[in-house]
Scaffold this motif. Structure first.
Motif, PDB file in Angstrom:
ATOM      1  N   ASP A 120       0.808  -1.215   0.000  1.00 11.03           N
ATOM      2  CA  ASP A 120       0.000   0.000   0.000  1.00 11.03           C
ATOM      3  C   ASP A 120       0.843   1.268   0.000  1.00 11.03           C
ATOM      4  OD1 ASP A 120      -2.377  -1.390   0.014  1.00 11.03           O
ATOM      5  OD2 ASP A 120      -2.583  -1.359   2.187  1.00 11.03           O
ATOM      6  N   HIS A 121       2.058   1.207   0.555  1.00  8.60           N
ATOM      7  CA  HIS A 121       2.835   2.425   0.770  1.00  8.60           C
ATOM      8  C   HIS A 121       3.648   2.856  -0.441  1.00  8.60           C
ATOM      9  CE1 HIS A 121       5.589  -0.913   1.805  1.00  8.60           C
ATOM     10  NE2 HIS A 121       6.516  -0.135   1.264  1.00  8.60           N
TER      11      HIS A 121
ATOM     12  N   THR B  33       1.685   6.091  -8.945  1.00  9.95           N
ATOM     13  CA  THR B  33       0.330   6.323  -9.434  1.00  9.95           C
ATOM     14  C   THR B  33      -0.137   5.147 -10.286  1.00  9.95           C
ATOM     15  OG1 THR B  33       1.016   7.391 -11.495  1.00  9.95           O
ATOM     16  CG2 THR B  33       0.796   8.803  -9.530  1.00  9.95           C
TER      17      THR B  33
ATOM     18  N   ARG C 101      -4.182   8.808  -9.484  1.00  5.80           N
ATOM     19  CA  ARG C 101      -4.346   8.345  -8.100  1.00  5.80           C
ATOM     20  C   ARG C 101      -3.193   7.443  -7.696  1.00  5.80           C
ATOM     21  NH1 ARG C 101      -9.865   7.471  -6.636  1.00  5.80           N
ATOM     22  NH2 ARG C 101      -9.079   6.160  -4.942  1.00  5.80           N
ATOM     23  N   ARG C 102      -2.850   7.443  -6.424  1.00  3.17           N
ATOM     24  CA  ARG C 102      -1.840   6.520  -5.925  1.00  3.17           C
ATOM     25  C   ARG C 102      -2.418   5.111  -5.876  1.00  3.17           C
ATOM     26  NH1 ARG C 102       1.950   8.688  -1.101  1.00  3.17           N
ATOM     27  NH2 ARG C 102       2.194   6.436  -0.994  1.00  3.17           N
TER      28      ARG C 102
ATOM     29  N   SER D  18      -4.141   3.890  -2.727  1.00  3.25           N
ATOM     30  CA  SER D  18      -5.403   4.507  -2.315  1.00  3.25           C
ATOM     31  C   SER D  18      -6.620   3.848  -2.951  1.00  3.25           C
ATOM     32  CB  SER D  18      -5.389   6.003  -2.671  1.00  3.25           C
ATOM     33  OG  SER D  18      -5.515   6.188  -4.082  1.00  3.25           O
TER      34      SER D  18
ATOM     35  N   ARG E 146      -7.526  -1.695  -7.833  1.00  4.06           N
ATOM     36  CA  ARG E 146      -6.116  -2.082  -7.856  1.00  4.06           C
ATOM     37  C   ARG E 146      -5.898  -3.292  -8.767  1.00  4.06           C
ATOM     38  NH1 ARG E 146      -2.273  -3.013  -2.643  1.00  4.06           N
ATOM     39  NH2 ARG E 146      -3.515  -1.240  -1.959  1.00  4.06           N
TER      40      ARG E 146
END
Length: 210
Positions: free
Chosen positions: A79-80, A84, A126-127, A130, A136
């Motif tokens: 997640d970290h 993008t 977007r990352r 997120s 995802r």
């Protein structure tokens, strides 16, 4: 697009653990081969061997092309990571041009096309961390498609995602099959397995009877 891929008497270990034993299968260009079985049955191990990420203990894999895309389960992407969605998909072009090469117009066109096919163009900035699970997974599949691979490997691409994402991913897989790619995927989804051209059932690391 290429030749069939033949797996003969494949045996693999993870350390001292025997993961698969004596597995044989053939994957054909323009077709989908589904690996089905419970957790721990060896599906992901077979995919890793096909991807060249795991060295078999014994057995052979022949006909494997140079161009291979491996789409892992979404839970394997941290997640970290400060990356993008567009950068994630763009990484799929590194296989052909390298990470230090400036992407050209054709590369950008392919990236845009893959974002559009998975309906995530609006998420491009977007990352990755997120996103929801379904979003995802779309991004990871789009990254695989961006490689334009001859062999596309997918590990549980529909697990735990919403129906809209599942439909888009299933349509993308069908499109790759029509393009002539060889597709091997691990799946728990009965409907997805039923759409495959061939089904290989695994049980505790060996081919299941019947």
């Amino acid at each position: 697009m290429g030749n069939p891929i033949t797996v003969a008497d494949l045996t693999c270990h993870h350390g001292d653990h025997l993961a698969v034993k004596g597995v044989s299968l053939t994957a054909v260009p323009g077709q989908v081969t589904a690996l089905v079985g419970a957790n721990g049955s060896g599906k992901s191990t077979v995919l890793m061997a096909l991807a060249g990420l795991l060295r078999p203990t014994s057995g052979t894999i022949s006909g494997r092309p140079a161009s291979i895309a491996f789409v892992p389960q979404r839970s394997t992407a941290p997640d970290h990571l400060p990356i993008t969605v567009r950068q994630t998909v763009a990484m799929g072009r590194w296989a052909s041009c390298g990470p230090l090469t400036r992407l050209g117009g054709e590369d950008r066109r392919i990236i845009d096309d893959c974002l559009a096919r998975l309906r995530i163009s609006d998420l491009a900035s977007r990352r990755l961390g997120s996103l929801s699970g379904g979003q995802r997974q779309r991004a990871l599949v789009a990254q695989g498609l961006a490689q334009r691979p001859e062999l596309l490997l997918l590990d549980e691409p529909l697990a735990g995602i919403d129906i809209h994402a599942a439909v888009d991913i299933a349509e993308a897989i069908d499109s790759e099959r029509n393009r002539g790619a060889t597709i091997v995927m691990a799946t728990h989804e009965r409907a997805q397995a039923e759409r495959a051209d061939h089904v290989v059932r695994l049980e505790q690391g060996v081919l299941a009877a019947g």
